[in-house]
Design a protein around this motif. Structure first.
Motif, mmCIF file in Angstrom:
data_model
loop_
_atom_site.group_PDB
_atom_site.id
_atom_site.type_symbol
_atom_site.label_atom_id
_atom_site.label_comp_id
_atom_site.label_asym_id
_atom_site.label_seq_id
_atom_site.Cartn_x
_atom_site.Cartn_y
_atom_site.Cartn_z
ATOM 1 N N MET A 1 44.291 38.271 43.438
ATOM 2 C CA MET A 1 44.960 38.680 42.203
ATOM 3 C C MET A 1 46.242 39.454 42.508
ATOM 4 O O MET A 1 47.265 39.290 41.839
ATOM 5 N N ALA A 2 46.191 40.276 43.553
ATOM 6 C CA ALA A 2 47.374 41.051 43.944
ATOM 7 C C ALA A 2 48.509 40.133 44.372
ATOM 8 O O ALA A 2 49.671 40.339 44.009
ATOM 9 N N VAL A 3 48.171 39.113 45.143
ATOM 10 C CA VAL A 3 49.185 38.161 45.599
ATOM 11 C C VAL A 3 49.743 37.376 44.425
ATOM 12 O O VAL A 3 50.961 37.163 44.309
ATOM 13 N N ARG A 4 48.875 36.931 43.537
ATOM 14 C CA ARG A 4 49.331 36.166 42.367
ATOM 15 C C ARG A 4 50.283 36.995 41.509
ATOM 16 O O ARG A 4 51.266 36.469 40.968
ATOM 17 N N ALA A 5 49.974 38.287 41.358
ATOM 18 C CA ALA A 5 50.838 39.146 40.547
ATOM 19 C C ALA A 5 52.236 39.219 41.142
ATOM 20 O O ALA A 5 53.239 39.083 40.442
ATOM 21 N N ARG A 6 52.309 39.414 42.458
ATOM 22 C CA ARG A 6 53.623 39.507 43.114
ATOM 23 C C ARG A 6 54.349 38.169 43.106
ATOM 24 O O ARG A 6 55.583 38.121 43.196
ATOM 25 N N ALA A 7 53.599 37.095 43.014
ATOM 26 C CA ALA A 7 54.198 35.757 43.004
ATOM 27 C C ALA A 7 54.607 35.307 41.605
ATOM 28 O O ALA A 7 55.048 34.169 41.426
ATOM 29 N N GLY A 8 54.443 36.183 40.619
ATOM 30 C CA GLY A 8 54.886 35.851 39.269
ATOM 31 C C GLY A 8 53.793 35.395 38.329
ATOM 32 O O GLY A 8 54.085 34.945 37.217
ATOM 33 N N GLY A 9 52.535 35.484 38.762
ATOM 34 C CA GLY A 9 51.439 35.110 37.872
ATOM 35 C C GLY A 9 51.368 36.028 36.667
ATOM 36 O O GLY A 9 51.744 37.205 36.748
ATOM 37 N N ASP A 10 50.902 35.499 35.549
ATOM 38 C CA ASP A 10 50.831 36.326 34.342
ATOM 39 C C ASP A 10 49.464 36.985 34.208
ATOM 40 O O ASP A 10 48.543 36.730 34.975
ATOM 41 N N LEU A 11 49.354 37.865 33.206
ATOM 42 C CA LEU A 11 48.127 38.625 33.010
ATOM 43 C C LEU A 11 46.947 37.714 32.727
ATOM 44 O O LEU A 11 45.829 37.957 33.214
ATOM 45 N N ALA A 12 47.171 36.642 31.970
ATOM 46 C CA ALA A 12 46.085 35.721 31.644
ATOM 47 C C ALA A 12 45.513 35.072 32.901
ATOM 48 O O ALA A 12 44.291 34.893 33.024
ATOM 49 N N THR A 13 46.381 34.745 33.848
ATOM 50 C CA THR A 13 45.919 34.141 35.098
ATOM 51 C C THR A 13 45.056 35.111 35.886
ATOM 52 O O THR A 13 43.992 34.744 36.400
ATOM 53 N N LEU A 14 45.493 36.355 35.978
ATOM 54 C CA LEU A 14 44.724 37.356 36.716
ATOM 55 C C LEU A 14 43.379 37.611 36.045
ATOM 56 O O LEU A 14 42.347 37.726 36.717
ATOM 57 N N ARG A 15 43.387 37.688 34.733
ATOM 58 C CA ARG A 15 42.123 37.911 34.016
ATOM 59 C C ARG A 15 41.167 36.740 34.214
ATOM 60 O O ARG A 15 39.952 36.929 34.353
ATOM 61 N N ALA A 16 41.703 35.537 34.224
ATOM 62 C CA ALA A 16 40.870 34.354 34.424
ATOM 63 C C ALA A 16 40.240 34.362 35.812
ATOM 64 O O ALA A 16 39.068 33.967 35.988
ATOM 65 N N MET A 17 40.981 34.794 36.812
ATOM 66 C CA MET A 17 40.431 34.897 38.158
ATOM 67 C C MET A 17 39.268 35.885 38.190
ATOM 68 O O MET A 17 38.213 35.624 38.780
ATOM 69 N N GLY A 18 39.468 37.027 37.540
ATOM 70 C CA GLY A 18 38.405 38.016 37.495
ATOM 71 C C GLY A 18 37.175 37.511 36.769
ATOM 72 O O GLY A 18 36.043 37.689 37.230
ATOM 73 N N ALA A 19 37.399 36.857 35.630
ATOM 74 C CA ALA A 19 36.274 36.334 34.855
ATOM 75 C C ALA A 19 35.499 35.284 35.645
ATOM 76 O O ALA A 19 34.270 35.208 35.563
ATOM 77 N N SER A 20 36.207 34.488 36.440
ATOM 78 C CA SER A 20 35.554 33.433 37.216
ATOM 79 C C SER A 20 34.624 34.009 38.275
ATOM 80 O O SER A 20 33.508 33.522 38.480
ATOM 81 N N VAL A 21 35.082 35.069 38.960
ATOM 82 C CA VAL A 21 34.218 35.634 39.998
ATOM 83 C C VAL A 21 33.057 36.402 39.383
ATOM 84 O O VAL A 21 31.955 36.449 39.948
ATOM 85 N N VAL A 22 33.258 36.989 38.212
ATOM 86 C CA VAL A 22 32.129 37.632 37.518
ATOM 87 C C VAL A 22 31.076 36.585 37.174
ATOM 88 O O VAL A 22 29.871 36.805 37.370
ATOM 89 N N ASP A 23 31.508 35.425 36.683
ATOM 90 C CA ASP A 23 30.569 34.337 36.391
ATOM 91 C C ASP A 23 29.892 33.840 37.667
ATOM 92 O O ASP A 23 28.697 33.519 37.662
ATOM 93 N N LEU A 24 30.650 33.758 38.743
ATOM 94 C CA LEU A 24 30.087 33.291 40.008
ATOM 95 C C LEU A 24 28.970 34.216 40.485
ATOM 96 O O LEU A 24 27.921 33.760 40.942
ATOM 97 N N ILE A 25 29.198 35.519 40.372
ATOM 98 C CA ILE A 25 28.215 36.483 40.858
ATOM 99 C C ILE A 25 27.064 36.662 39.864
ATOM 100 O O ILE A 25 25.903 36.676 40.256
ATOM 101 N N CYS A 26 27.391 36.779 38.599
ATOM 102 C CA CYS A 26 26.367 37.125 37.602
ATOM 103 C C CYS A 26 25.734 35.916 36.941
ATOM 104 O O CYS A 26 24.717 36.054 36.239
ATOM 105 N N GLY A 27 26.299 34.738 37.143
ATOM 106 C CA GLY A 27 25.776 33.555 36.467
ATOM 107 C C GLY A 27 24.346 33.248 36.829
ATOM 108 O O GLY A 27 23.600 32.680 36.044
ATOM 109 N N ARG A 28 23.915 33.650 38.017
ATOM 110 C CA ARG A 28 22.553 33.391 38.479
ATOM 111 C C ARG A 28 21.537 34.333 37.843
ATOM 112 O O ARG A 28 20.350 34.205 38.073
ATOM 113 N N ALA A 29 22.048 35.321 37.097
ATOM 114 C CA ALA A 29 21.126 36.300 36.515
ATOM 115 C C ALA A 29 20.486 35.781 35.233
ATOM 116 O O ALA A 29 19.671 36.465 34.627
ATOM 117 N N GLY A 30 20.885 34.599 34.798
ATOM 118 C CA GLY A 30 20.278 34.013 33.600
ATOM 119 C C GLY A 30 20.714 34.694 32.324
ATOM 120 O O GLY A 30 19.904 34.901 31.432
#
Length: 203
Positions: A173-202
């Motif tokens: 996310m830090a690299v994407r921000a410096r490369a011109g990524g927008d807030l929506a992109t960074l939030r989507a990255m965060g949401a994806s890893v939360v789903d990856l980790i917590c998705g198995r919790a049912g």
């Protein structure tokens, strides 16, 4: 009456360090000169040396400040009474907003944006960077283990592996921000890893 030379009477070490860090953050360590640091802090060279030592010492102080801020922020965000999904979402949402800030444009993470380049040739900076990443890993791992204890995640989950992935996404996310990524992109990255980790919790 002639004023004595040296640091201004209004000198505040904490403020000056923040100003120096901003200069390093925007320009990088190597490209930030003592004249740049003097302009950023309002301190002349003798005052800079007197307050912080040489340029590298000043930069190390800035790295240590960021390291302490990261550890404090994670400790506050990882409230043990919250569900893991809530705690992780809080971390990634706050990080996304932080990484988009900067007076010269989105600047991401101070350590990732500046220390990664210098770590190749400087053992001191490399050690600080490695230690900070290890501490972030450990914070994620401890929070994931807590989630396993209370049933938010299966007991068979790979806590160390999940923690390293969680840290890796923060860095990405830090690299994407410096490369011109927008807030929506960074939030989507965060949401994806939360789903990856917590998705198995049912959920």
């Amino acid at each position: 009456m002639t004023r004595p030379r040296g640091r201004p009477r209004s000198y505040d070490p904490a403020v000056a360090l923040d100003q120096a860090r901003t200069a390093f953050w925007n320009g990088g360590y190597a490209a930030t000169s003592l004249d740049d640091l003097s302009a950023a802090t309002g301190l002349n060279r003798p005052s800079l040396y007197g307050a912080f030592g040489d340029k590298k010492a000043m930069y190390i102080r800035a790295l240590e400040k960021s390291r302490a801020e990261i550890n404090s922020s994670l400790a506050q965000a990882f409230a043990p009474e919250d569900h893991l999904r809530t705690a992780l979402t809080r971390v990634y949402e706050a990080t996304a907003s932080l990484y988009m800030r900067g007076d010269a444009g989105p600047r991401g993470c101070f350590l990732i944006g500046t220390a990664v380049t210098e770590a190749v040739d400087d053992a001191d900076i490399r050690g600080l960077l490695a230690a900070t990443l290890s501490e972030i890993d450990a914070a994620f791992e401890a929070r994931i283990l807590r989630a396993m204890e209370v049933g938010n995640l299966p007991g068979s989950s790979d806590a160390p592996g999940m923690a390293r992935v969680a840290t890796g996404v923060l860095n990405g996310m830090a690299v994407r921000a410096r490369a011109g990524g927008d807030l929506a992109t960074l939030r989507a990255m965060g949401a994806s890893v939360v789903d990856l980790i917590c998705g198995r919790a049912g959920r």
